[in-house]
Design a protein around this motif. Structure first.
Motif, PDB file in Angstrom:
ATOM      1  N   GLU A 141       1.920  39.851  24.125  1.00 35.75           N
ATOM      2  CA  GLU A 141       0.576  40.427  24.087  1.00 35.75           C
ATOM      3  C   GLU A 141       0.105  40.625  22.648  1.00 35.75           C
ATOM      4  OE1 GLU A 141      -1.831  44.340  25.840  1.00 35.75           O
ATOM      5  OE2 GLU A 141       0.323  44.132  26.140  1.00 35.75           O
ATOM      6  N   ARG A 142       1.018  41.068  21.784  1.00 36.36           N
ATOM      7  CA  ARG A 142       0.653  41.311  20.373  1.00 36.36           C
ATOM      8  C   ARG A 142       0.309  40.002  19.673  1.00 36.36           C
ATOM      9  NH1 ARG A 142      -1.502  42.499  16.462  1.00 36.36           N
ATOM     10  NH2 ARG A 142      -0.775  43.765  14.694  1.00 36.36           N
ATOM     11  N   LEU A 143       1.116  38.969  19.899  1.00 31.83           N
ATOM     12  CA  LEU A 143       0.859  37.689  19.253  1.00 31.83           C
ATOM     13  C   LEU A 143      -0.441  37.066  19.758  1.00 31.83           C
ATOM     14  CD1 LEU A 143       4.434  36.087  19.227  1.00 31.83           C
ATOM     15  CD2 LEU A 143       3.174  36.977  17.254  1.00 31.83           C
ATOM     16  N   ALA A 144      -0.707  37.224  21.046  1.00 27.08           N
ATOM     17  CA  ALA A 144      -1.923  36.648  21.627  1.00 27.08           C
ATOM     18  C   ALA A 144      -3.179  37.234  20.989  1.00 27.08           C
ATOM     19  CB  ALA A 144      -1.943  36.873  23.132  1.00 27.08           C
ATOM     20  N   GLY A 145      -3.113  38.479  20.560  1.00 28.26           N
ATOM     21  CA  GLY A 145      -4.269  39.117  19.952  1.00 28.26           C
ATOM     22  C   GLY A 145      -4.308  39.017  18.438  1.00 28.26           C
ATOM     23  N   LEU A 146      -3.373  38.288  17.856  1.00 22.22           N
ATOM     24  CA  LEU A 146      -3.283  38.190  16.400  1.00 22.22           C
ATOM     25  C   LEU A 146      -4.201  37.093  15.886  1.00 22.22           C
ATOM     26  CD1 LEU A 146      -1.558  39.788  14.393  1.00 22.22           C
ATOM     27  CD2 LEU A 146       0.080  37.890  14.405  1.00 22.22           C
ATOM     28  N   GLU A 147      -5.026  37.429  14.900  1.00 22.83           N
ATOM     29  CA  GLU A 147      -5.968  36.475  14.325  1.00 22.83           C
ATOM     30  C   GLU A 147      -5.255  35.464  13.433  1.00 22.83           C
ATOM     31  OE1 GLU A 147      -8.744  38.811  12.205  1.00 22.83           O
ATOM     32  OE2 GLU A 147      -9.693  39.677  13.978  1.00 22.83           O
ATOM     33  N   ALA A 148      -5.888  34.304  13.260  1.00 27.91           N
ATOM     34  CA  ALA A 148      -5.341  33.266  12.396  1.00 27.91           C
ATOM     35  C   ALA A 148      -5.147  33.801  10.973  1.00 27.91           C
ATOM     36  CB  ALA A 148      -6.266  32.060  12.380  1.00 27.91           C
ATOM     37  N   GLY A 149      -4.100  33.343  10.325  1.00 26.36           N
ATOM     38  CA  GLY A 149      -3.832  33.732   8.951  1.00 26.36           C
ATOM     39  C   GLY A 149      -3.011  34.994   8.811  1.00 26.36           C
ATOM     40  N   ARG A 150      -2.751  35.696   9.908  1.00 26.39           N
ATOM     41  CA  ARG A 150      -1.965  36.929   9.851  1.00 26.39           C
ATOM     42  C   ARG A 150      -0.484  36.604   9.670  1.00 26.39           C
ATOM     43  NH1 ARG A 150      -5.387  40.995   8.592  1.00 26.39           N
ATOM     44  NH2 ARG A 150      -7.193  41.044   9.992  1.00 26.39           N
ATOM     45  N   SER A 151       0.269  37.614   9.237  1.00 32.33           N
ATOM     46  CA  SER A 151       1.675  37.393   8.902  1.00 32.33           C
ATOM     47  C   SER A 151       2.608  37.918   9.988  1.00 32.33           C
ATOM     48  CB  SER A 151       2.008  38.075   7.567  1.00 32.33           C
ATOM     49  OG  SER A 151       1.688  39.457   7.624  1.00 32.33           O
ATOM     50  N   ASP A 213      18.018  41.950   2.602  1.00 30.83           N
ATOM     51  CA  ASP A 213      18.388  42.937   3.611  1.00 30.83           C
ATOM     52  C   ASP A 213      17.220  43.903   3.803  1.00 30.83           C
ATOM     53  OD1 ASP A 213      19.735  44.490   5.381  1.00 30.83           O
ATOM     54  OD2 ASP A 213      21.150  45.345   3.931  1.00 30.83           O
ATOM     55  N   VAL A 214      16.613  43.892   4.990  1.00 30.67           N
ATOM     56  CA  VAL A 214      15.461  44.757   5.244  1.00 30.67           C
ATOM     57  C   VAL A 214      15.938  46.196   5.430  1.00 30.67           C
ATOM     58  CG1 VAL A 214      13.598  45.299   6.863  1.00 30.67           C
ATOM     59  CG2 VAL A 214      14.041  42.924   6.195  1.00 30.67           C
ATOM     60  N   THR A 215      15.379  47.098   4.653  1.00 32.31           N
ATOM     61  CA  THR A 215      15.790  48.507   4.685  1.00 32.31           C
ATOM     62  C   THR A 215      14.735  49.430   5.274  1.00 32.31           C
ATOM     63  OG1 THR A 215      14.990  48.768   2.405  1.00 32.31           O
ATOM     64  CG2 THR A 215      17.327  48.228   2.706  1.00 32.31           C
ATOM     65  N   THR A 216      13.481  48.954   5.371  1.00 30.03           N
ATOM     66  CA  THR A 216      12.393  49.759   5.929  1.00 30.03           C
ATOM     67  C   THR A 216      11.389  48.853   6.616  1.00 30.03           C
ATOM     68  OG1 THR A 216      12.603  51.366   4.114  1.00 30.03           O
ATOM     69  CG2 THR A 216      10.599  51.470   5.440  1.00 30.03           C
ATOM     70  N   VAL A 217      10.886  49.310   7.758  1.00 28.82           N
ATOM     71  CA  VAL A 217       9.819  48.591   8.454  1.00 28.82           C
ATOM     72  C   VAL A 217       8.596  49.483   8.483  1.00 28.82           C
ATOM     73  CG1 VAL A 217       9.098  47.468  10.590  1.00 28.82           C
ATOM     74  CG2 VAL A 217      11.498  47.388   9.904  1.00 28.82           C
ATOM     75  N   ALA A 218       7.492  48.991   7.930  1.00 29.44           N
ATOM     76  CA  ALA A 218       6.226  49.728   7.954  1.00 29.44           C
ATOM     77  C   ALA A 218       5.262  49.028   8.905  1.00 29.44           C
ATOM     78  CB  ALA A 218       5.636  49.805   6.546  1.00 29.44           C
ATOM     79  N   GLU A 219       4.090  49.591   9.053  1.00 27.60           N
ATOM     80  CA  GLU A 219       3.130  49.051  10.017  1.00 27.60           C
ATOM     81  C   GLU A 219       2.678  47.647   9.653  1.00 27.60           C
ATOM     82  OE1 GLU A 219      -1.070  50.365  12.203  1.00 27.60           O
ATOM     83  OE2 GLU A 219      -0.256  51.556  10.548  1.00 27.60           O
ATOM     84  N   ASP A 220       2.565  47.351   8.353  1.00 27.89           N
ATOM     85  CA  ASP A 220       2.047  46.048   7.946  1.00 27.89           C
ATOM     86  C   ASP A 220       2.936  45.331   6.934  1.00 27.89           C
ATOM     87  OD1 ASP A 220       1.666  47.686   5.788  1.00 27.89           O
ATOM     88  OD2 ASP A 220      -0.476  47.257   5.552  1.00 27.89           O
ATOM     89  N   ALA A 232       3.777  41.899   6.804  1.00 30.86           N
ATOM     90  CA  ALA A 232       4.168  41.693   8.198  1.00 30.86           C
ATOM     91  C   ALA A 232       3.209  42.426   9.123  1.00 30.86           C
ATOM     92  CB  ALA A 232       5.599  42.167   8.439  1.00 30.86           C
ATOM     93  N   GLU A 233       2.184  41.724   9.578  1.00 26.96           N
ATOM     94  CA  GLU A 233       1.312  42.307  10.608  1.00 26.96           C
ATOM     95  C   GLU A 233       2.125  42.559  11.882  1.00 26.96           C
ATOM     96  OE1 GLU A 233      -1.917  43.164  10.629  1.00 26.96           O
ATOM     97  OE2 GLU A 233      -2.299  42.598   8.535  1.00 26.96           O
ATOM     98  N   VAL A 234       3.090  41.654  12.113  1.00 27.82           N
ATOM     99  CA  VAL A 234       4.007  41.793  13.243  1.00 27.82           C
ATOM    100  C   VAL A 234       5.423  41.575  12.738  1.00 27.82           C
ATOM    101  CG1 VAL A 234       4.753  40.852  15.468  1.00 27.82           C
ATOM    102  CG2 VAL A 234       2.308  41.008  14.938  1.00 27.82           C
ATOM    103  N   THR A 235       6.317  42.495  13.072  1.00 27.77           N
ATOM    104  CA  THR A 235       7.725  42.362  12.724  1.00 27.77           C
ATOM    105  C   THR A 235       8.531  42.153  14.001  1.00 27.77           C
ATOM    106  OG1 THR A 235       7.508  43.794  10.780  1.00 27.77           O
ATOM    107  CG2 THR A 235       9.728  43.485  11.677  1.00 27.77           C
ATOM    108  N   VAL A 236       9.362  41.119  14.008  1.00 31.80           N
ATOM    109  CA  VAL A 236      10.234  40.822  15.144  1.00 31.80           C
ATOM    110  C   VAL A 236      11.669  41.077  14.697  1.00 31.80           C
ATOM    111  CG1 VAL A 236      10.911  39.122  16.869  1.00 31.80           C
ATOM    112  CG2 VAL A 236       8.602  39.048  15.885  1.00 31.80           C
ATOM    113  N   TRP A 237      12.357  41.985  15.403  1.00 32.01           N
ATOM    114  CA  TRP A 237      13.697  42.422  14.979  1.00 32.01           C
ATOM    115  C   TRP A 237      14.771  41.697  15.794  1.00 32.01           C
ATOM    116  CZ3 TRP A 237      14.286  45.542  10.824  1.00 32.01           C
ATOM    117  CH2 TRP A 237      15.577  46.020  10.552  1.00 32.01           C
ATOM    118  N   THR A 238      15.634  40.933  15.110  1.00 34.09           N
ATOM    119  CA  THR A 238      16.660  40.140  15.805  1.00 34.09           C
ATOM    120  C   THR A 238      18.020  40.235  15.106  1.00 34.09           C
ATOM    121  OG1 THR A 238      16.244  38.085  14.574  1.00 34.09           O
ATOM    122  CG2 THR A 238      14.872  38.498  16.511  1.00 34.09           C
TER     123      THR A 238
END
Length: 398
Positions: A141-151, A213-220, A232-238
């Motif tokens: 749902e988040r990706l579907a609403g993401l505009e072109a050029g976003r990260s 090594d990612v130490t903090t995740v913020a909103e963007d 990162a407009e969207v962060t995917v944690w794996t």
């Protein structure tokens, strides 16, 4: 209908391993001798290895557990497991009718794992996970609403991370997709495998942040250990998986990460009436190395547990499945793949299959895994054997 003399087998979790174990037991034991109950929170089988596909909008046909286990002798119970008492041999569950309790003679614990946020600040609040269907749908749902050029940033350079980044970049070439890895990109692969991975990432326009090594995740954005801010407009944690916390709340012998310690037959070393399979179990593979959390490890562990339970109940020779690895199968979008051949203990060798043929190979593996759930004896003839009479427990002398 359950008879008083039936041996009660309860299987917790209907992922790849739990579903295979339940179905295989049903084909090994006579229905009048064994009552097999499979408990799962959802009514459908989830193809976990395809969650990155679901996240980018691909339609996956639902697989009804009711249909999969129709006429097998397995009693499906759609309920959430809320507790396990391995000393009283009961399982607490909750379904739409309220709380209940399932007594058992043999328990197969297959509750699996979920995403591991590793307590990184902001990960729970801002990152998406694809370890399960619900998480994949939220990301969809988040990706579907993401505009072109976003990260979009995929955190984690393991198999799941590589597949997720590739799938997103191929499905949405209008997005700026990046991946962060703690080491070099694909550093466990062979030189041929690493070259192909970099070639595909380049063609898909994926930016690889290596030794990050990612130490903090913020909103963007995310922040790496050296202070770098990656948009990162969207962060995917794996970054791996964490087992279900249920086992740690019991008196089972578990590791510091909550995995149940088992012997070569997947039987708990502390409670002989409990078996653990898949991600929930700490089992030794070739060279006594712990088997990694994966479908490749989990399904053979389910075969071993089911066959061992059946053998012990029917007085047959105890079987021994020798788990080993053959390859690591990585999809890199729908048109590219990478099959890294490995040693028995999962170390890369020089040989690797790449390109379109590798993508077709991976698709065949995914389809075979789902087929194996509905055909847990792999299409081989089966014989349901009677359960041998139980030997009464000796009466302690005073």
């Amino acid at each position: 209908m359950q008879h008083a003399t039936q041996h009660r087998i309860v299987v917790l979790g209907a992922g790849y391993t739990g579903a295979v174990a339940a179905g295989r037991l049903a084909r090994r034991l006579r229905r009048e001798d064994a009552a097999i109950t499979l408990v799962n929170a959802e009514p459908h089988f989830v193809e976990r290895v395809r969650m990155h596909q679901l996240a980018v909008g691909q339609d996956l046909a639902p697989r009804s557990l009711d249909e999969m286990f129709a006429d097998t002798g397995v009693d499906l119970r759609i309920a959430t497991v809320t507790g396990v008492d391995v000393d009283q041999k009961t399982v607490a569950v909750t379904d739409p009718d309220g709380p209940g309790e399932l007594p058992y003679d043999t328990l197969v614990y297959a509750l699996g794992s979920a995403w591991n946020h590793q307590d990184v600040p902001g990960a729970v609040e801002h990152a998406h996970e694809i370890a399960g269907r619900s998480g994949a749908l939220r990301l969809r749902e988040r990706l579907a609403g993401l505009e072109a050029g976003r990260s979009v940033v995929v955190v984690g350079g393991g198999l799941t991370g590589l597949e997720a980044a590739s799938e997103i970049a191929e499905a949405r070439p209008d997005l700026d997709v990046a991946l962060t890895a703690r080491g070099d990109l694909g550093d466990w692969l062979s030189p041929k495998g690493r070259r192909h991975l970099r070639k595909v990432f380049g063609a898909l326009g994926i930016t690889a942040h290596e030794n990050a090594d990612v130490t903090t995740v913020a909103e963007d954005h995310v922040v790496t250990a050296d202070g770098t801010h990656v948009p990162a407009e969207v962060t995917v944690w794996t970054t791996g998986f964490a087992v279900h916390p249920m086992a740690r709340a019991t008196t089972l012998d578990v590791t510091d990460t909550g995995r149940i310690v088992v012997d070569g037959t997947m039987r708990s070393v502390s409670h002989p009436d409990v078996y653990a399979v898949g991600d929930a179990a700490l089992a030794a593979g070739p060279g006594d190395k712990p088997l990694r959390m994966s479908c490749a490890s989990g399904v053979p562990s389910a075969w071993q547990a089911a066959d061992a339970i059946a053998a012990r109940l029917t007085g047959q020779k105890l079987p021994k499945v020798s788990p080993r690895y053959f390859n690591q199968c990585i999809s890199l979008g729908r048109r590219q793949g990478l099959i890294q051949y490995v040693t028995a203990d999962d170390r890369a060798v020089s040989a690797a299959l790449t390109g379109r043929l590798a993508a077709l190979y991976k698709e065949l593996v995914c389809k075979s895994a789902a087929w194996g759930v509905a055909n847990p004896t792999l299409g081989m003839p089966t014989r349901r054997r009677p359960v041998a009479p139980r030997t009464p427990e000796p009466v302690p002398t005073v």
